[in-house]
Design an enzyme around this catalytic site. Structure first.
Site, PDB file in Angstrom:
ATOM      1  CB  SER A  10      -0.905   0.006   1.235  1.00 22.91           C
ATOM      2  OG  SER A  10      -1.525   1.259   1.418  1.00 22.91           O
TER       3      SER A  10
ATOM      4  CE1 TYR B 155      -4.474  -1.863   5.084  1.00 22.38           C
ATOM      5  CE2 TYR B 155      -3.522   0.299   4.678  1.00 22.38           C
ATOM      6  CZ  TYR B 155      -4.038  -0.891   4.198  1.00 22.38           C
ATOM      7  OH  TYR B 155      -4.132  -1.112   2.849  1.00 22.38           O
TER       8      TYR B 155
END
Length: 575
Positions: A452, A465
């Protein structure tokens, strides 16, 4: 078909040309001519071996013209020709000829036990699958030195009876029964004679190396002894591998082709069983086999096949493939010829994606596996199922993910553990099992992490995250170092805001991220688009193109890399 000329020279409206087991058993029996007379009298004629083509067709036509009472022609080491004035008459005649041959074999069997009786006892199904799961990637590596190949494992009763018998090894080395078997199985299989009582992965590996080396040298000698000046040697590795106690492993450029080779060798076993039950088995000679295998007309047929695609002959294991990015990657890889494993916690969704690919790209191209990447046993089982289905892997895409957003002082230990389990531990477990298979094969491979933008750029209220994604990125870099000497490349893709089709964005994540940015949930796509330098939205198909680059030979000299697919987010620029 090369046999079309037979239909032209025989002056009847309907003609069947077949390769029935019972008839070929008569055609490959040492005293086949006498046996044929005993069965059919003057209603059948025999033509000794001739390569299919003009001369054979002409001879068959003359026999039918000269003998009005004939109902069939048996072709030595080849098959059966029958005819009739209507389709129904031709069909009935074909069935009658086959049934008479089968009845004769059943009534005149001279041996009480097939193939000389059992030399070895069976290994239990559970133990067989355990050994095969360990050994298939090693076999795949051995037979993929020139071209990658897929494998099919077969332990049906007739195969086990043959490989476990006293005469199986000797009979297998006599050669192919007919040209139509030959083109799928080669002249000889490779027989790996390790006694089941001494079976271990280490012993089997040693024997496989020795037998493969001998097989390649034997094939090269066969080629050199029969070649013409224009002939170019084909892949010298076996199509059929026979192992006492375990069964048969077949090879092919696709799973479908490997299975066809396996099915054809079942027919070879049946023919050998029939011929040895009434007489002794006589196969094609090396010269006869070569005249078919390297016949310019057969080689020309190969040139008419579609060009192999970029990921042909490769197996891709993709996690989180039931939706979003993973689904797009699965479809893109399949489009480029890969066999794809759809692994996802959502078993129903995984099956649906597999069915979509099956409808477009044909049977044998997909395998759907329910998978929780955070569960070690689950991951080990998933790779084992993949190996048993395809023989190994070439590409691993770690994409499974979850997400949750909250300020750090509101983040629970449960939320931390769950995200770390899936995004860090899950990527570790999948990589570990992928490495084990790729190392056993010894032919390199590609591992791709879908991380990501958050792996390199901080995000508000997503500390857990982001930390997990950063762990993925650094794990990939470490694995690139570890895999380099083995030809295993490890690269990372860092997308951002891939919303369309995502199961993550259909849940609370959309609301949580909108709250963090002070916007409404329905404004999230526009917000992310305007945040990019290029002012574009990023879609799953965009990430799939990046994954294709890392999976293919186009990136063969790239490892340890990070590629952003985010529309341009300056905070995520590589530094």
């Amino acid at each position: 078909s090369i046999d079309t000329l037979i239909h032209a020279f025989i002056d009847h409206t309907h003609i069947d040309h077949m390769h029935p087991d019972a008839v070929i058993a008569i055609c490959t029996a040492k005293h086949g001519k006498e046996i044929m007379k005993e069965i059919y009298g003057d209603e059948a004629a025999r033509v000794d071996w001739l390569r299919p083509g003009f001369a054979l067709a002409k001879q068959c036509g003359e026999l039918v013209q000269q003998n009005p009472r004939l109902k069939a022609i048996l072709l030595g080491k080849h098959g059966l020709i029958t005819w009739g004035e209507s389709s129904k008459e031709c069909y009935k005649n074909t069935i009658s000829i086959i049934e008479q041959a089968q009845t004769y074999i059943e009534r005149n069997e001279k041996r009480e036990k097939a193939f000389g009786g059992l030399r070895y006892r069976d290994i239990s199904k559970k133990d067989r699958l355990s050994i095969v799961g360990e050994i298939l990637p090693f076999i795949r590596g051995l037979v993929s030195k020139q071209k990658r190949t897929l494998l099919h494992y077969d332990d049906r009763p007739d195969v086990l009876e043959f490989v476990n018998s006293f005469d199986g090894k000797r009979l297998s080395r006599k050669g192919a029964a007919c040209p139509d078997h030959l083109v799928s199985t080669k002249l000889y299989p490779m027989f790996v004679d390790v006694a089941p009582s001494e079976m271990s992965v280490q012993n089997l590996r040693r024997a496989l190396v020795e037998e493969t080396e001998k097989y390649v040298k034997s094939y090269e000698s066969y080629f050199n002894a029969n070649r013409n000046s224009q002939d170019v040697i084909d892949d010298p590795y076996p199509r059929i591998i026979l192992i006492p106690g375990l069964g048969m492993v077949s090879t092919g450029k696709e799973k479908r082709m490997a299975k066809i080779s396996s099915d054809i060798y079942h027919r070879s076993i049946a023919v050998i069983r029939g011929a040895t039950a009434i007489d002794s088995y006589i196969s094609m000679t090396p010269a006869e086999a070569f005249s078919v295998e390297y016949w310019p007309l057969e080689r020309y047929k190969l040139t008419l096949q579609p060009k192999e695609k970029e990921l042909s002959r490769r197996v891709a294991f993709i996690t989180g493939a039931a939706s979003g990015i993973g689904k797009a990657i699965a479809h893109r890889f399949a489009q480029e010829g890969a066999h794809v494993v759809i692994a996802d916690l959502n078993a129903t969704g995984a099956r649906a994606v597999a069915e979509e690919i099956h409808k477009v790209h044909g049977e044998g191209k997909t395998l759907a596996i329910p998978l929780d990447v955070s569960d070690e046993e689950n991951v080990v089982r998933a790779f084992r199922e993949t190996v048993l289905e395809f023989g190994g892997i070439d590409i691993v895409v770690s994409n499974a993910g979850i997400s949750a957003a909250s300020p750090i002082d509101e983040t629970s230990v449960e939320s931390w553990d769950r995200q770390m389990d899936v995004l860090a531990k899950g990527y570790f477990l999948v990589s570990r099992e992928g490495f084990r298979v790729l190392k056993s094969q010894g032919i390199g491979g590609s591992i791709i992490f879908i991380a990501s933008k958050n792996a390199v750029a901080s995000g508000k209220n997503v500390s857990v995250y982001s930390a997990a994604k950063a762990a993925e990125l650094h794990l990939a870099r470490c694995l690139a170092e570890e895999g380099g000497a083995l030809g295993i490349r490890v690269n990372t893709i860092c997308p951002d805001a891939v919303i369309r089709g995502s199961s993550i964005w259909s849940g609370k994540w959309r609301e949580e991220r909108a709250r963090a940015y002070g916007i409404r949930p329905d404004q999230i796509e526009e917000y992310y688009r305007n945040r990019t330098i290029l002012k574009v939205s990023v879609f799953p198909e965009d990430v799939a193109e990046a994954a294709l680059f890392f999976a293919s030979d186009r990136s063969s000299k790239t490892t340890g890399a990070m590629l952003t697919v985010d529309g341009g987010v300056s905070a995520a620029f590589a530094r």
